[in-house]
Design an enzyme around this catalytic site. Structure first.
Site, PDB file in Angstrom:
ATOM      1  N   CYS A 167       0.562  -1.698  -0.024  1.00 53.44           N
ATOM      2  CA  CYS A 167       0.296   0.126  -0.100  1.00 53.44           C
ATOM      3  C   CYS A 167       1.055   0.934   0.348  1.00 53.44           C
ATOM      4  O   CYS A 167       1.548   1.559   1.283  1.00 53.44           O
ATOM      5  CB  CYS A 167      -1.554  -0.010   1.059  1.00 53.44           C
ATOM      6  N   LYS A 203     -11.089  -7.585   6.050  1.00 55.38           N
ATOM      7  CA  LYS A 203     -10.478  -7.571   7.404  1.00 55.38           C
ATOM      8  C   LYS A 203     -10.745  -8.520   8.811  1.00 55.38           C
ATOM      9  O   LYS A 203     -12.254  -8.690   8.540  1.00 55.38           O
ATOM     10  CB  LYS A 203     -10.996  -6.061   7.088  1.00 55.38           C
ATOM     11  N   ILE A 223      -6.062   1.592   5.956  1.00 57.09           N
ATOM     12  CA  ILE A 223      -4.927   1.691   6.600  1.00 57.09           C
ATOM     13  C   ILE A 223      -4.129   2.943   6.203  1.00 57.09           C
ATOM     14  O   ILE A 223      -4.109   3.454   5.249  1.00 57.09           O
ATOM     15  CB  ILE A 223      -3.635   0.324   5.795  1.00 57.09           C
ATOM     16  N   GLU A 261      -5.358   8.460   9.245  1.00 61.24           N
ATOM     17  CA  GLU A 261      -4.268   8.991   7.462  1.00 61.24           C
ATOM     18  C   GLU A 261      -2.842   9.255   7.713  1.00 61.24           C
ATOM     19  O   GLU A 261      -2.555   9.547   8.668  1.00 61.24           O
ATOM     20  CB  GLU A 261      -5.260  10.708   7.983  1.00 61.24           C
ATOM     21  N   SER A 262      -2.713   9.200   6.211  1.00 61.85           N
ATOM     22  CA  SER A 262      -1.411   8.810   6.444  1.00 61.85           C
ATOM     23  C   SER A 262      -0.292  10.158   6.799  1.00 61.85           C
ATOM     24  O   SER A 262       0.404  10.214   7.634  1.00 61.85           O
ATOM     25  CB  SER A 262      -1.202   8.651   5.308  1.00 61.85           C
TER      26      SER A 262
END
Lengths: 273, 284
Positions: free
Chosen positions: B32, B99, B112, B125-126
């Site tokens: 990801c 999941k 994720i 939130e990255s």
């Protein structure tokens, strides 16, 4: 403008809301030969000069909720500033040199540095200027405020969509979606057990989301928060804040603006001047 | 094999226990790009990887995990050896097509990356996760100290915001056997905007002459251009190509580079809707 005198922008001042009795449209410079200082700059206008030392300039529009965020932070932190309004339906060419996206708000300081995107301008002001910090120092609490901000992000386009559809049939779907988003915010307040989104006192996240709730009040759509009692209490608490109340939108002017804006009328941004 | 080479947890898996003191946990997935941002920042900040304690990873049959005695040893090391009181992180990979039920208690939509610390605090939130790490951990600061420079990096992130969606759309379209000329054109336009920034600044990296947060936030999508089949989108952007080359020399970026064949293996299974896709390439 009450008294008719052209009022120059004082340091740290936003012009007070107009009373209904003094609302009238002027198409040229007011008495004294000077244009109303709030009058927006449009296509063909000359670019403004450099920002004077000791001030920060915000390019804004009187009814823009995104720009309102920046004005609230400027007020709350007591930062000396000047405002230049932009006609968003007829933008001056020079404005794209300030922000390639051509959107307000934009900050410009006396060093010629330019900052845009409302949330970025607000964070910049909080970091660069002394006084009360609106964002928490604690990294987790700061992250929480940003997560709530993300949670709120669907509200602006939804509310605009709702306002566009008023008096038309398919309003109920949008209204339901809006209720869903408000419920998410309600949940935050319920879980935190505090009045404000950042804790027991007002902080950055409250100012960032406020302008859209101000719209609800101005448009008498308070029923939208009937199912969310904590959110309703939050709105009442916000109205007591000095920065919020001093910058509170004039409901009549806002309604006049909104009508013209939704019709893409070039004069919308200067409604009431 | 990168640090996070562990099997995913899926439906029916037991929830992991609390995060031990001195550790921060990342819920992730090896391929990801958003989680990749967070892994880059963890590495760049010197928050070293440590394998998950076996007792928390009940579905794993991996021999690489510590047994109970090993765990005790690790804790003793952590306490006795001052040098390894350095912060560490562990990774739990999530099967995104299957999941675990418990994962929705970590993120309302099961997305994720998510960080969880030893106080049980969750950050998602990255971009928010990356900023949290930069703020919360000492040492090298990835965001600049100057308020204006910080704001500049955040404005650059806005300029980048269409890239993730466009690259994904190109990938999906190509994998479905359709042409993606329009999408590539749009992507090239976005790259032109970034090229212009590098040209105007006349610096190697987006934050200046040294690598910083914004470069790490951009990187995952550029690493994927080749394996997605759209590497030609940077044909007309020489400064961007130089940036890519410079990024590949960064130790952090290097350490986390994903093997092309493993990535292709993942993509093949992913587009066949195979739930084992996410564990492709794991030896155990």
């Amino acid at each position: 403008m009450s008294g008719g005198s052209a009022r120059s922008l004082g340091k740290g001042e936003a012009c007070p809301p107009r009373s209904a009795a003094t609302l009238r449209r002027v198409s040229g410079p007011g008495p004294g030969g000077r244009a109303a200082p709030e009058r927006s700059h449009a296509g063909g206008s000359a670019p403004p000069g450099p920002v004077p030392e000791g001030l920060i300039r915000v390019y804004s529009m009187r009814f823009c909720p995104f720009a309102k965020r920046t004005l609230l932070v400027l007020k709350a932190k007591g930062i000396g500033h000047e405002v230049i309004n932009i006609n968003l339906k007829n933008k001056p060419e020079w404005f794209f040199k300030k922000n390639p996206f051509g959107l307000v708000p934009v900050l410009e300081n006396s060093q010629g540095q330019v900052i845009y995107e409302s949330a970025i301008t607000c964070e910049y002001l909080d970091e660069a200027y002394p006084g009360k910090k609106l964002l928490p120092d604690d990294p987790y609490e700061k992250a929480c405020q940003k997560m709530v901000f993300e949670l709120f992000s669907k509200v602006p386009p939804l509310l605009l969509s709702f306002l566009r559809r008023q008096n038309k049939e398919d309003c109920s779907g949008v209204k339901e979606e809006l209720h869903k988003e408000f419920s998410k915010l309600e949940e935050v307040l319920t879980n935190k057990k505090t009045t404000f989104f950042g804790g027991s006192s007002l902080s950055m996240i409250d100012y960032l989301i406020w302008p859209w709730f101000e719209w609800l009040i101005a448009l008498e759509l308070n029923e939208c928060v009937d199912h969310t009692p904590n959110l309703k209490l939050w709105m009442e608490a916000m109205m007591k804040d000095p920065a919020v109340s001093s910058l509170f939108i004039d409901p009549k002017a806002f309604r006049g603006f909104l009508d013209l804006y939704l019709q893409n009328n070039l004069e919308a941004c200067d409604y009431g001047l | 094999m990168t640090d996070d080479a562990t099997r995913t947890l899926g439906k029916g898996s037991a929830p992991p226990g609390p995060v031990p003191e001195g550790l921060i946990r990342l819920y992730s997935m090896r391929f990801c790009p958003f989680a990749h941002r967070t892994r880059l920042v963890l590495r760049a900040k010197g928050i070293r990887y440590t394998p998950v304690q076996k007792e928390f990873c009940k579905t794993s049959s991996c021999k690489g995990h510590l047994d109970l005695e090993g765990r005790a040893t690790l804790l003793e090391c952590g306490r006795l050896d001052g040098a390894s009181s350095k912060p560490r992180h562990e990774v739990i990979n999530i099967n995104l097509r299957n999941k675990p039920e418990w994962y929705f208690t970590k993120h309302p939509f099961g997305q994720i990356p998510v960080l969880e610390n030893s106080k049980g605090q969750l950050i998602y939130e990255s971009v928010i996760a990356c900023e949290y790490l930069d703020d919360a951990y000492p040492g090298r600061k990835l965001y600049p100290y100057d308020s204006y420079e910080r704001a500049r990096q955040k404005m650059l992130l806005e300029l980048f915001c269409k890239v993730p969606h466009l690259t994904k759309e190109c990938l999906v379209t190509l994998r479905c056997g359709r042409g993606c000329a329009d999408l590539k054109l749009a992507l090239r336009q976005e790259f032109c905007n970034l090229e212009e920034i590098l040209g105007y600044q006349n610096t190697i990296f987006f934050g200046g002459d040294c690598i910083s947060m914004i470069d790490y936030l951009f990187w995952p999508w550029f690493e994927r251009l080749d394996v997605y089949g759209i590497a030609d989108c940077v044909n007309h952007t020489p400064a961007l190509r130089l940036w890519i080359a410079a990024m590949k020399q960064d130790p952090t970026v290097c350490a986390l580079l994903i093997d092309k064949n493993i990535f292709l293996g993942f993509l093949n299974l992913y587009f066949q809707n195979n739930p084992d896709a996410f564990d492709y390439g794991l030896s155990c």
